[in-house]
Scaffold this motif. Sequence first.
Motif, PDB file in Angstrom:
ATOM      1  N   ASP A   4      -3.808 -15.461   4.231  1.00 21.18           N
ATOM      2  CA  ASP A   4      -4.742 -14.576   3.630  1.00 21.18           C
ATOM      3  C   ASP A   4      -3.826 -13.289   3.216  1.00 21.18           C
ATOM      4  OD1 ASP A   4      -7.347 -15.066   3.286  1.00 21.18           O
ATOM      5  OD2 ASP A   4      -7.587 -15.602   5.463  1.00 21.18           O
ATOM      6  N   LEU A   5      -3.957 -12.991   2.059  1.00 23.60           N
ATOM      7  CA  LEU A   5      -3.298 -11.694   1.484  1.00 23.60           C
ATOM      8  C   LEU A   5      -4.158 -10.838   0.784  1.00 23.60           C
ATOM      9  CD1 LEU A   5      -0.125 -13.687  -0.070  1.00 23.60           C
ATOM     10  CD2 LEU A   5      -0.346 -12.516   2.204  1.00 23.60           C
ATOM     11  N   GLY A   6      -3.640  -9.571   0.935  1.00 19.75           N
ATOM     12  CA  GLY A   6      -4.505  -8.518   0.086  1.00 19.75           C
ATOM     13  C   GLY A   6      -5.286  -7.514   1.409  1.00 19.75           C
ATOM     14  N   SER A   7      -4.408  -6.808   1.923  1.00 13.66           N
ATOM     15  CA  SER A   7      -5.048  -5.871   2.838  1.00 13.66           C
ATOM     16  C   SER A   7      -5.427  -4.495   2.013  1.00 13.66           C
ATOM     17  CB  SER A   7      -4.070  -5.444   4.002  1.00 13.66           C
ATOM     18  OG  SER A   7      -2.853  -5.076   3.054  1.00 13.66           O
ATOM     19  N   SER A   8      -4.977  -4.335   0.697  1.00  8.05           N
ATOM     20  CA  SER A   8      -5.187  -3.119   0.016  1.00  8.05           C
ATOM     21  C   SER A   8      -4.655  -3.123  -1.302  1.00  8.05           C
ATOM     22  CB  SER A   8      -4.214  -2.356   0.874  1.00  8.05           C
ATOM     23  OG  SER A   8      -2.923  -2.491   0.936  1.00  8.05           O
ATOM     24  N   PRO A   9      -5.156  -2.522  -2.247  1.00  8.31           N
ATOM     25  CA  PRO A   9      -4.850  -2.603  -3.545  1.00  8.31           C
ATOM     26  C   PRO A   9      -3.085  -2.785  -3.953  1.00  8.31           C
ATOM     27  CG  PRO A   9      -6.264  -0.764  -3.407  1.00  8.31           C
ATOM     28  CD  PRO A   9      -5.838  -1.147  -1.967  1.00  8.31           C
ATOM     29  N   VAL A  29      -6.102  -8.817  -6.485  1.00  7.38           N
ATOM     30  CA  VAL A  29      -5.920  -8.191  -5.380  1.00  7.38           C
ATOM     31  C   VAL A  29      -5.802  -8.851  -3.896  1.00  7.38           C
ATOM     32  CG1 VAL A  29      -6.662  -5.857  -6.380  1.00  7.38           C
ATOM     33  CG2 VAL A  29      -8.403  -7.141  -5.100  1.00  7.38           C
ATOM     34  N   ALA A  41      -3.450   2.219   3.301  1.00  9.00           N
ATOM     35  CA  ALA A  41      -4.251   2.046   2.137  1.00  9.00           C
ATOM     36  C   ALA A  41      -5.428   1.057   2.398  1.00  9.00           C
ATOM     37  CB  ALA A  41      -3.450   1.697   1.102  1.00  9.00           C
ATOM     38  N   THR A  42      -6.440   1.237   1.708  1.00  6.29           N
ATOM     39  CA  THR A  42      -7.559   0.296   2.088  1.00  6.29           C
ATOM     40  C   THR A  42      -8.413   0.238   0.591  1.00  6.29           C
ATOM     41  OG1 THR A  42      -9.417  -0.099   3.303  1.00  6.29           O
ATOM     42  CG2 THR A  42      -9.067   2.054   2.855  1.00  6.29           C
ATOM     43  N   PHE A  43      -9.293  -0.502   0.496  1.00  3.83           N
ATOM     44  CA  PHE A  43     -10.219  -0.507  -0.624  1.00  3.83           C
ATOM     45  C   PHE A  43     -11.439   0.678  -0.590  1.00  3.83           C
ATOM     46  CE2 PHE A  43      -8.424  -4.680  -0.316  1.00  3.83           C
ATOM     47  CZ  PHE A  43      -8.050  -4.915  -1.583  1.00  3.83           C
ATOM     48  N   THR A  88      -9.360   0.027  -7.284  1.00  5.75           N
ATOM     49  CA  THR A  88     -10.099  -0.555  -6.187  1.00  5.75           C
ATOM     50  C   THR A  88      -9.738   0.189  -4.801  1.00  5.75           C
ATOM     51  OG1 THR A  88      -8.028  -1.958  -5.911  1.00  5.75           O
ATOM     52  CG2 THR A  88      -9.754  -2.985  -7.339  1.00  5.75           C
ATOM     53  N   GLU A 124      -0.642  -8.214   9.745  1.00  5.09           N
ATOM     54  CA  GLU A 124      -1.262  -7.858   8.395  1.00  5.09           C
ATOM     55  C   GLU A 124      -1.114  -9.343   7.537  1.00  5.09           C
ATOM     56  OE1 GLU A 124      -0.327  -4.526   6.509  1.00  5.09           O
ATOM     57  OE2 GLU A 124      -0.513  -5.039   4.607  1.00  5.09           O
ATOM     58  N   TYR A 182      -6.279   4.001  -6.594  1.00 11.67           N
ATOM     59  CA  TYR A 182      -6.061   2.881  -7.617  1.00 11.67           C
ATOM     60  C   TYR A 182      -7.614   2.610  -8.012  1.00 11.67           C
ATOM     61  CZ  TYR A 182      -1.760   2.417  -5.195  1.00 11.67           C
ATOM     62  OH  TYR A 182      -0.286   2.768  -4.616  1.00 11.67           O
ATOM     63  N   GLY A 212      -8.869  -3.803   8.975  1.00 13.87           N
ATOM     64  CA  GLY A 212      -8.551  -4.503   7.516  1.00 13.87           C
ATOM     65  C   GLY A 212      -7.547  -4.076   6.668  1.00 13.87           C
ATOM     66  N   ALA A 213      -6.992  -2.723   6.982  1.00 20.85           N
ATOM     67  CA  ALA A 213      -6.169  -1.838   5.974  1.00 20.85           C
ATOM     68  C   ALA A 213      -4.718  -2.258   6.274  1.00 20.85           C
ATOM     69  CB  ALA A 213      -6.619  -0.278   6.242  1.00 20.85           C
ATOM     70  N   THR A 214      -3.695  -1.698   5.548  1.00 19.24           N
ATOM     71  CA  THR A 214      -2.454  -2.166   5.459  1.00 19.24           C
ATOM     72  C   THR A 214      -1.717  -1.363   6.562  1.00 19.24           C
ATOM     73  OG1 THR A 214      -0.183  -2.296   4.196  1.00 19.24           O
ATOM     74  CG2 THR A 214      -1.926  -0.652   3.758  1.00 19.24           C
TER      75      THR A 214
END
Lengths: 527, 527
Positions: free
Chosen positions: B237-242, B225, A406-408, A443, A498, A441, A478-480
């Motif tokens: 640093d947290l927040g790879s995805s929604p 997020v 998942a990503t923005f 975002t 991550e 989502y 930069g994704a999960t």
Amino acid sequence: MTSEMHPSRWGDPTMAGELPESTRDLVEIALGIQETPAVGEVSLPPSRLQPGLLDELAQLLGAEHVLTDDEQRRLRTRGKSTPDLLKARAGDLSDAPDAVVRPGSHADVENLISFAVRHHVALVPFGGGTCVTGGLAARREGYAGLLSVDLVRLKALRDVDRRSMTAVLEPGLRGPEAEALLAEHGLVLGHYPQSFEYASIGGFAATRSSGQASAGYGRFDAMVVGLTVATPQGTLDLGSSPANAAGPDLRQLVLGSEGTFGIITAVRVRVKELPAEKVYEAWQFGSFAKGADAMRHLAQNNLMPTVLRLSDEAETALNLASQSDVGGEANSGCLMIVGHEGPADASATGSVVGRRALVADALTRLGGVSLGEERGTAWAEGRFHAPYLRDSLLDVGVLAETLETATFWADRERVYTAVRDALTHELGEQTIVLCHISHVYETGCSLYFTVATGQDEDPLGRWAAAKAAASQAMIDAGATITHHHAVGTDHLPWFAQEIGPVGVSILRSVKDGLDPTGVLNPGVMIP
Amino acid sequence: MTSEMHPSRWGDPTMAGELPESTRDLVEIALGIQETPAVGEVSLPPSRLQPGLLDELAQLLGAEHVLTDDEQRRLRTRGKSTPDLLKARAGDLSDAPDAVVRPGSHADVENLISFAVRHHVALVPFGGGTCVTGGLAARREGYAGLLSVDLVRLKALRDVDRRSMTAVLEPGLRGPEAEALLAEHGLVLGHYPQSFEYASIGGFAATRSSGQASAGYGRFDAMVVGLTVATPQGTLDLGSSPANAAGPDLRQLVLGSEGTFGIITAVRVRVKELPAEKVYEAWQFGSFAKGADAMRHLAQNNLMPTVLRLSDEAETALNLASQSDVGGEANSGCLMIVGHEGPADASATGSVVGRRALVADALTRLGGVSLGEERGTAWAEGRFHAPYLRDSLLDVGVLAETLETATFWADRERVYTAVRDALTHELGEQTIVLCHISHVYETGCSLYFTVATGQDEDPLGRWAAAKAAASQAMIDAGATITHHHAVGTDHLPWFAQEIGPVGVSILRSVKDGLDPTGVLNPGVMIP
């Protein structure tokens, strides 16, 4: 539907028929496969648990709930990733538990944990056995044995609170069982991952699961308002209120902990009225980018249907080819599935007809073309069947597997391309890579990839290399590492990247505090 | 609006006028108050920080960002609870920091933390100074000094991503500053706690804050997020995805950590389009129970407005008495405020006019009577002014304070009664207890109590006893110790009961791992 699954296949063996001759020809030509793989002789290592320990377990739980026969151990071996199935097909059941134990209460689970600490025995919680990331393949070196803790006896709907619209479910309830119990009260949970028919409430919580209808009903972590967890330090009871500011939300630390911090023995969930009407329809968009933009618009304008999915061009083409009886139009572009569940009465708030009109209007303005209900209904009917197709493909020598991230929204295109490129670069030309967005989502969104190629001589090694390349591509972009398959053992190296070393240290601190001797699902989730 | 607050009062001193003679008479008769309390001589303890340490700090941050003058230290003393104000009024500024430091970057914060670890100096992050639960009164015994870490220089809007609808905000931005920067991009955050005018983005995150418009925009924890946090172990640093299934959601462990795990240096939030229209209206319900049932219906049927509040009979009566110029009808029952913010264009999705009609229709069916916009607008205009009224009441000898909780719908009545009874039992007959619901969820709601009684000889002791009784009543009724005021130091004993010994041990494990020498906000949040 059978209730237990063979380690080499999904679900009910009668559901995975042979591929039709035409599809089989297609597979052989497209992926260059000529031979059907041999299925190995299956043999199980002997149980290593000392008789004295078995006796003590029998005293704790009753002899009938301590199982050491080959069949029970075989049925609790690993999960349902393609490598899991390939290993089982090759006869490798080396990860079989030494015994299967079935606690019947929270107190039983507490006693079992005390036993495990006392004798340094590893405990692997087992719900539906549907894990696809190695979460059931705990480390066993250094332990006096490994027990599969089957939660099958914890199957009660313990409380229904219609005023607060909550229900307390036990962890061993599988998806359909939980829904059947709730339906007696006119209620629904609405959590439908692809593994729904087998996966359990405890597993949904422990893996922070998402479902095909999470757009409408919310992710499982958003459904949970309370948790009871047995840990080596005692019982953790969380959920004094829907939400609060009383320190960090510790519920969110248990959700996703994959049995490494404790064993979940009750989950209080938010429930909804059973929907009177369900409609699934299909839409066509000119491209994956245009369809994704339409999804983004719905999510950012509070217009979410109950189900919202979009296939990329390749998945759409294959999907339509395999459903050639369903109309001839729309052989290009991208297919979107839009589902609405809710009140049938048009005057009711949130009625299906009302929301459907709003969403349809928006999708039309965004360039979508309605394809009607036929393909939507076909999707809904087959929504849990993909794992059976995988079995059929494995039978004829195809290496088929999925992975997801998942990503923005701003990074969607870049992540999509990076993962596709990594897979095709690693697996070569004769590889099919399909993708869909199944979770949306405000975002960002998920990206779910299906990969098919030939098994060749070393399918496990080939897939491991491809999976590693795709995983690194996700992290580099930069994704999960996982939107809804959890960490297990397979994702550990990329999960560590991550969340970084400080994130890893937090998980280790919590683990050391709750489970200092490390008996709970060792080697899983925590890098 | 001044940017800094005196320790004995809220905000801009020109905003809290004397009470009108008529109200003052009412206060004296109702609460039995005859004397205006004396305001004590204010004196500050000397800074205990060794000159060598001050020199080192000056080298790290620049001398102009290391402040030891009395005025700066006085302005960073404690927060804004009534006990905080009473202590300051009595001249007790014993909790003043030894110095105020102003880091200008994430690297500065990292260096400051290293300094604190090296010299065993306590660090108290300071945003708006609006805490009402003792979160700024850290333990100082055993430390070489206590620094107020004022984040006032970290005020940038660092990134705007219109596609993902996210923005990266620095922690020192106060509510209006963040909204002004976002408004330049046509965006809004929509987080409006009563402390909005002074409270900061870092504080919103660190305390897991809720706002008056959380029904529409979501709680602050739902807006976040991504997070960047400086800890003694390095940067998190947290927040790879929604959202994802990659282990527990560690963002939720930082949210609510009140500066004890690390100092937040950046927050990535979900943003919305700036609403073109805002409408606030008032409704009347026959009773608190009927109004609460209507709220429950809205929440459980996806009909949430942007703002939704309900006063009980006592609060309604007082509110109407003090606004006697606003119409004469509806002097009984309960007042509900319903606010809608969104697109002005009626054809736009989620338009104010469309949602307003839906909600009004539902409220009318549920027994509500519309009172029009006048009282709604009056509420919106005065929404941040209650703390000024408290100052005026304290000036004339009233002991006025608030406390709050949240519970599930099925327990609302029971919790409401238990807390009211505890307060009146402890404080005696001549006490006013008002209540409103300001935050509504599908499964439950908040309950916010305002208490007024005479200060008598020992207002601090009196309030401590009443607060303890009310807090224990919340916990005994199964509710939370705080829906949106956080834990601080004041709530520690009841927070420990709420999460139990295993919950406490988890927080301690995380603390010991991240901050083994305990320099971050010692004594706060962790029981």
